[in-house]
Design an enzyme around this catalytic site. Structure first.
Site, mmCIF file in Angstrom:
data_model
loop_
_atom_site.group_PDB
_atom_site.id
_atom_site.type_symbol
_atom_site.label_atom_id
_atom_site.label_comp_id
_atom_site.label_asym_id
_atom_site.label_seq_id
_atom_site.Cartn_x
_atom_site.Cartn_y
_atom_site.Cartn_z
ATOM 1 N N GLU A 325 0.810 -1.333 0.071
ATOM 2 C CA GLU A 325 0.186 -0.119 -0.056
ATOM 3 C C GLU A 325 1.018 1.400 0.045
ATOM 4 O O GLU A 325 0.603 1.991 0.702
ATOM 5 C CB GLU A 325 -0.919 0.172 1.182
HETATM 6 C C1 ACM Z 1 -2.438 -5.291 3.917
HETATM 7 O O1 ACM Z 1 -3.527 -5.674 4.278
HETATM 8 N N1 ACM Z 1 -2.177 -4.137 3.697
HETATM 9 C C2 ACM Z 1 -1.114 -6.214 3.851
#
Ligand code: ACM
Length: 683
Positions: A325
């Protein structure tokens, strides 16, 4: 020399000769409470009766880890049965050749990925023999043995059985996020014991995120001093966790998430970041813009020292660098980083992320670790030794990545913070047919991890969010792929769940405790009745249910919704009864259904005064009222259907409409019995 396999073959033959079973005789099937289900079970008639003279003897190459595990097992057996065994501490010196239970292994084994974890457990009416290649197998065999304990009118016994067992996957993990809400050592240790009880072997600690940095760093002390609100593990505590886990056959894999999810690092070390500003610990959830500066050599020098320090603190071969992310927004706004992107000829920030990951890989490798990271780290320039941790991103590319020779583990489908029912996780195989069709790709899946993200989890909630659902996920990772009977899983899970408290978990008692706090001195049974039928909203809709900004790190997680089951047990039972009743109505089923409806119908009368007296409960008033209303509708329709006048379709439509509306009740909980109830009244 008689090898392990040969000796085992011998033992099997002798076992069958001794046990006088004839091939033509049908094998007996015992209703057992094993979880995970072993690879092979051969039941036979007869019992090994337990009494206070029972002793355990350890032979072969087993060492301290086995003596301690056998001693703990004997104490658990004593605790469960109330038997005062003569034997106290089991050692290799204090041998008891006359013991009823002999454990033996051929080598201690190493705590590493792919080590032999198989075992054979043979219980006859005269003796019990647990045999394994390594101590790790012995530990698993001891858990199986304890799960086999049964009782009848003569007392406690172990059924005569031969079990040959080994895991389907070598990586059977649980990830605990200690960053979003800190989980102190004792909570981690409880979970390690629970993991061992269901044969999981990797504890993955998510140790840093925007909201907290949770390990003491001597090299960079401002990380924990300024990034943790004082809630972090000292290095001494990490040693304690790692050795406690190792004694139970569990590896500890640390994760330090980078380049994003790193706000807490920047509070003490802003020079690591890609924007020159003052940082404070992030209190809200979601994907944030701050990230490390990949264009600055300082970042890599810092990470070299830091990873070196952590690599010696955590002995496991694997080191998790997160990598998920990263939105790259601030990279695009920093002129130095933009210039770096141009000078390197990168087209997008994705190329820059790949560059960063490659640099970090070199550091991890320099410190003699193998790198693992979330799906986003993948790019084909990385060496094949890099392990890919699959969650939502990259699932569609999973097969091609695995066919490129990379190995992976899977957490997609095992996110415990989705508040999904156990069966949802249980039926999802790490080798997901919608993504994987090639058997070569399937071979590169090493297993999976249940993931306990902690936005909605405080220390008193950790147990009840992780367990008992994770026991069913553990079965998915251990047992043969064709073990998929959901009803039988739930039957066993209820018993396993209670036994998990024997090893120190608090998942059931904490719900009671939270209800007591909500109810004051009053009886909590009506709260349990409501909790039996409702579940928190699924996936991430709790974040959005009331207003987007409501949930932050310091929000209260003490309300009814927090203590609710992810898998409402009474709704499940009701749904099953109704399903059977619709297929084949019997008076017995109707009686059972009516009993449940009656309890629900009367519940609001009991719960309402408790709700009224405690403003923290006011938000569940409508929910409580509607449960009783829905049950009254059910009872009324059942009664009318029985009477000579019957019930008009217009009335049924009206009731269905009312029940449908209850599905959209405002708040963070939803009823789980309504579809079955609608099916019942319209059948
Ligand atoms: C995640 O759930 N950002 C690995």
């Amino acid at each position: 020399m008689i090898t392990y396999k040969k000796r085992y073959f011998f033992v099997v033959i002798i076992f069958f000769l001794q046990s006088q079973i004839i091939m033509a005789m049908p094998a007996i099937e015992r209703e057992h409470t094993l979880m995970p289900i072993p690879k092979e079970i051969l039941w036979d008639s007869g019992e090994f009766r337990l009494d206070e003279s029972f002793r355990i003897n350890v032979v072969g190459e087993a060492g301290d880890r086995t003596f301690k595990a056998a001693t703990r097992a004997l104490q658990r057996l004593s605790g469960r049965t109330g038997l005062f065994f003569e034997q106290d501490y089991i050692t290799g010196i204090n041998q008891s050749p006359e013991a009823g239970f002999e454990l033996m292994c051929y080598r201690p084994g190493e705590l590493k990925l792919g080590e032999d974890e198989s075992y054979r457990l043979r219980i006859s009416s005269r003796e019990i023999i647990l045999e394994a290649e390594t101590e790790l197998g012995l530990l698993h065999g001891l858990e199986t043995w304890l799960q086999l304990l049964m009782a009848d009118e003569e007392g406690y016994f172990f059924p005569v059985v031969l079990i040959e067992d080994e895991p389907r996957f070598p990586w059977r993990g649980l990830m605990i996020d200690v960053a979003r809400h800190f989980q102190p050592v004792h909570v981690i240790l409880q979970n390690i014991d629970a993991m061992a009880a269901v044969k999981m072997n990797v504890l993955h600690l998510h140790l840093s995120d925007d909201q907290g940095f949770r390990v003491e760093s001597k090299a960079y002390p401002l990380l924990h001093e300024m990034g943790s609100d004082g809630n972090y593990f000292t290095q001494c505590q990490i040693h304690e966790i790692v050795s406690y886990a190792a004694e139970r056959g569990i590896r500890v894999v640390p994760e330090f998430d980078m380049p994003s999810h790193t706000t807490s690092w920047f509070v003490g070390y802003p020079e690591l970041s890609s924007k020159d500003t003052l940082y404070t610990i992030e209190r809200s959830w979601g994907i944030k813009d701050p990230g490390m500066n990949p264009a600055n050599e300082y970042t890599y020098a810092f990470l070299d020292t830091f990873i070196g320090e952590m690599a010696s603190l955590f002995p496991d071969a694997y080191f998790h660098i997160g990598g998920d992310e990263n939105n790259g927004k601030w990279w695009k706004k920093n002129p130095e980083i933009v210039a770096f992107i141009d000078s390197m000829g990168f087209e997008t920030t994705h190329n820059l992320q790949a560059y960063f990951v490659k640099r970090v890989y070199e550091i991890v490798q320099k410190h003699n670790k193998l790198m693992i990271g979330w799906g986003e780290i993948y790019n084909p320039d990385l060496p094949q030794e890099v392990l890919i941790h699959f969650w939502s991103p990259r699932m569609k590319e999973m097969e091609s990545i695995l066919l490129n020779g990379y190995k992976g583990i899977v957490s997609n489908g095992y996110y415990l913070d989705y508040f999904r029912k156990t069966e949802y996780h249980y039926l999802l195989d790490p080798v997901r047919p919608e993504y994987i069709s090639d058997s070569l790709a399937a071979q590169n899946i090493l297993g999976g991890e249940a993931a306990s993200w902690a936005e909605f989890v405080t220390q008193e909630l950790t147990g009840l969010r992780i367990w008992p659902r994770t026991a069913a996920i553990a079965e998915r990772f251990w047992s043969p792929a064709n073990v998929r009977d959901v009803e039988d899983m739930y039957r066993r899970l209820e018993i396993v769940s209670i036994r998990l408290e024997e090893v120190g978990l608090d998942h059931l008692k904490n719900r009671d405790m939270m209800f007591r706090r909500l109810a004051g001195q009053r009886d909590i049974s009506s709260l349990h009745v409501l909790a039996g039928v409702v579940e928190p909203l699924k996936n991430y809709s709790r974040h959005r249910a009331v207003d987007k900004k409501r949930y932050v790190q310091h929000a209260p997680l003490t309300r009814f919704v927090d203590a609710a089951w992810s898998d409402a047990p009474d709704a499940r039972r009701f749904n099953m009864l109704v399903q059977k009743y619709i297929q084949q109505p019997t008076p017995e089923l109707e009686t059972e259904i009516r009993k449940m409806l009656q309890i629900w119908a009367e519940n609001h009368k009991k719960l309402e005064p408790i709700i009224n007296a405690n403003p923290i409960l006011w938000e569940i008033h409508t929910l409580s009222e509607d449960l009783s209303l829905s049950a009254n509708i059910g009872l009324m329709v059942l009664d009318k259907k029985k009477s000579w006048r019957g019930v008009s379709s217009k009335d049924i439509d009206k009731y269905v409409q009312q029940l449908e509306e209850m599905k959209h009740i405002p708040g963070e909980l939803s009823f789980q019995h309504l579809d079955a109830l609608i099916a019942l009244i319209t059948a």
